[in-house]
Motif scaffolding. Structure first.
Motif, PDB file in Angstrom:
ATOM      1  N   ARG A 299      -6.364   1.537   1.032  1.00  0.00           N
ATOM      2  CA  ARG A 299      -4.971   1.556   0.571  1.00  0.00           C
ATOM      3  C   ARG A 299      -4.784   2.538  -0.581  1.00  0.00           C
TER       4      ARG A 299
ATOM      5  N   TYR B 213     -19.148  -3.488  -2.748  1.00  0.00           N
ATOM      6  CA  TYR B 213     -18.508  -2.452  -1.947  1.00  0.00           C
ATOM      7  C   TYR B 213     -19.316  -1.169  -1.814  1.00  0.00           C
TER       8      TYR B 213
ATOM      9  N   SER C  42     -11.484  -0.182  -1.223  1.00  0.00           N
ATOM     10  CA  SER C  42     -12.346  -0.522  -0.096  1.00  0.00           C
ATOM     11  C   SER C  42     -11.573  -0.526   1.220  1.00  0.00           C
ATOM     12  N   GLN C  43     -10.330  -1.005   1.169  1.00  0.00           N
ATOM     13  CA  GLN C  43      -9.499  -1.122   2.374  1.00  0.00           C
ATOM     14  C   GLN C  43      -8.812   0.179   2.755  1.00  0.00           C
TER      15      GLN C  43
ATOM     16  N   ASP D 166     -10.532  -3.671  -4.355  1.00  0.00           N
ATOM     17  CA  ASP D 166     -10.205  -4.185  -3.020  1.00  0.00           C
ATOM     18  C   ASP D 166      -9.359  -3.163  -2.264  1.00  0.00           C
TER      19      ASP D 166
ATOM     20  N   SER E  37       0.836  -1.188   0.000  1.00  0.00           N
ATOM     21  CA  SER E  37       0.000   0.000   0.000  1.00  0.00           C
ATOM     22  C   SER E  37       0.871   1.238   0.000  1.00  0.00           C
TER      23      SER E  37
ATOM     24  N   ASN F 258     -12.800   6.012  -1.851  1.00  0.00           N
ATOM     25  CA  ASN F 258     -12.954   5.321  -0.580  1.00  0.00           C
ATOM     26  C   ASN F 258     -13.981   6.094   0.242  1.00  0.00           C
TER      27      ASN F 258
ATOM     28  N   THR G  63     -18.221   0.661   1.676  1.00  0.00           N
ATOM     29  CA  THR G  63     -16.847   1.110   1.911  1.00  0.00           C
ATOM     30  C   THR G  63     -16.310   1.938   0.755  1.00  0.00           C
TER      31      THR G  63
END
Length: 318
Positions: free
Chosen positions: A88, A105, A85-86, A82, A29, A259, A111
């Motif tokens: 990063r 998502y 969403s996280q 992904d 990240s 995000n 997210t």
């Protein structure tokens, strides 16, 4: 397309086109992503040059007009969701349609938040050089492609006609289309957008016929005129089953995604990215400077910004 790209990537392709040393976000990240309270932004950048043009201009303005530190990172299309969403990465500026990820998502996990339209409509298709279409008008109907398979055969296509694709990471329908439309063709991957452009230019220089997967917007059309082959008409849902698809690619308004925490708490940076909206012509202008004139993304962005003040000033948050 989904930029029908099984993710459109290869870090090598991005480095070759941008020269910006983008990190491979598949495994790591950015140190700036989701940094609460810090004036930092991390943008996911796809491997095709149009997306690099988006990020270059957005980065330049975030840094020079709004005072943010910006990190750009290379990551394939599906993993980018992904990472977004996280937290990063903070934003994807050019998404060609990923309904499964959007459902998971945006609608279910919440997210990721929609960031609005980019202002550019994307379209994937099969194309032949216009000089070949002019000489053989019927080649622009998929029903006649088999009659030209011998003319389009290459050493890599195993005795069949060649359908030239880009990166094997692109999520395309091409193999299914060849199979389901009973075409005597073999999908051959060039390896990256840059490699595909090189091959197309070489064919054009020698005035050879070719059939290629390609997409709009893309600056190469200005140098190598190409004519689209008409595939069976696209209808909503006709591409729902990747194994059974037998229709053309849709026309897709390209969209931005942020995000969710960044969208809510990202201040002026988030507001700017939501406002960022330009035209196909503008994107192609910057992309051409990066890929063909070999300017760095920052140089191309600076040149565009200097000439288009009224456009980008409307993106700045009040």
């Amino acid at each position: 397309m989904r930029r029908r790209t099984i993710a459109a990537a290869t870090a090598l392709g991005l480095l070759a086109l941008t020269g910006c040393g983008a990190a491979d976000m598949t495994k790591q990240s950015s140190p700036y992503a989701d940094a609460r309270g810090a004036r930092t932004v991390t943008l996911s950048v796809q491997s095709w040059v149009g997306a690099q043009a988006d990020a270059a201009v957005a980065r330049y303005l975030l840094e020079h007009e709004l005072g943010y530190r910006v990190d750009t990172v290379q990551i394939d299309e599906v993993p980018a969701w992904d990472a977004l969403s996280q937290g990063r990465v903070d934003a994807i500026l050019e998404d060609w349609g990923h309904p499964e990820q959007e459902r998971r998502y945006v609608e279910e996990k919440k997210t990721i938040a929609p960031g609005g339209e980019l202002g550019v409509t994307g379209h994937i298709g099969w194309f032949v050089p216009t000089y070949f279409a002019d000489a053989h008008p019927d080649v622009t109907d998929w029903k006649n492609l088999n009659a030209y398979a011998d003319r389009l055969r290459t050493a890599e296509s195993g005795g069949k006609g060649q359908l030239l694709d880009g990166s094997p990471s692109y999520v395309t329908n091409d193999k299914a289309l060849v199979k389901n439309l009973h075409l005597d063709y073999q999908v051959v991957f060039s390896g990256s957008e840059a490699a595909q452009i090189t091959q197309i230019k070489q064919f054009a220089k020698e005035k050879k016929p070719f059939l290629t997967y390609w997409y709009k917007p893309q600056w190469l059309f200005e140098q190598v005129p190409m004519t689209e082959v008409k595939l069976p008409a696209y209808e909503a849902g006709c591409d729902a089953d990747p194994e059974k698809v037998a229709c053309a690619y849709p026309h897709t308004p390209l969209r931005k995604f942020l995000n969710a925490r960044f969208a809510e708490g990202g201040g002026r940076a988030a507001a700017f990215l939501k406002n960022f909206c330009w035209t196909t012509r503008a994107q192609n202008e910057v992309a051409l400077m990066i890929a063909d004139q070999k300017l760095s993304p920052e140089e191309a962005a600076e040149r565009w910004v200097r000439k288009n003040g009224p456009t980008w000033r409307a993106w700045l948050p009040k």
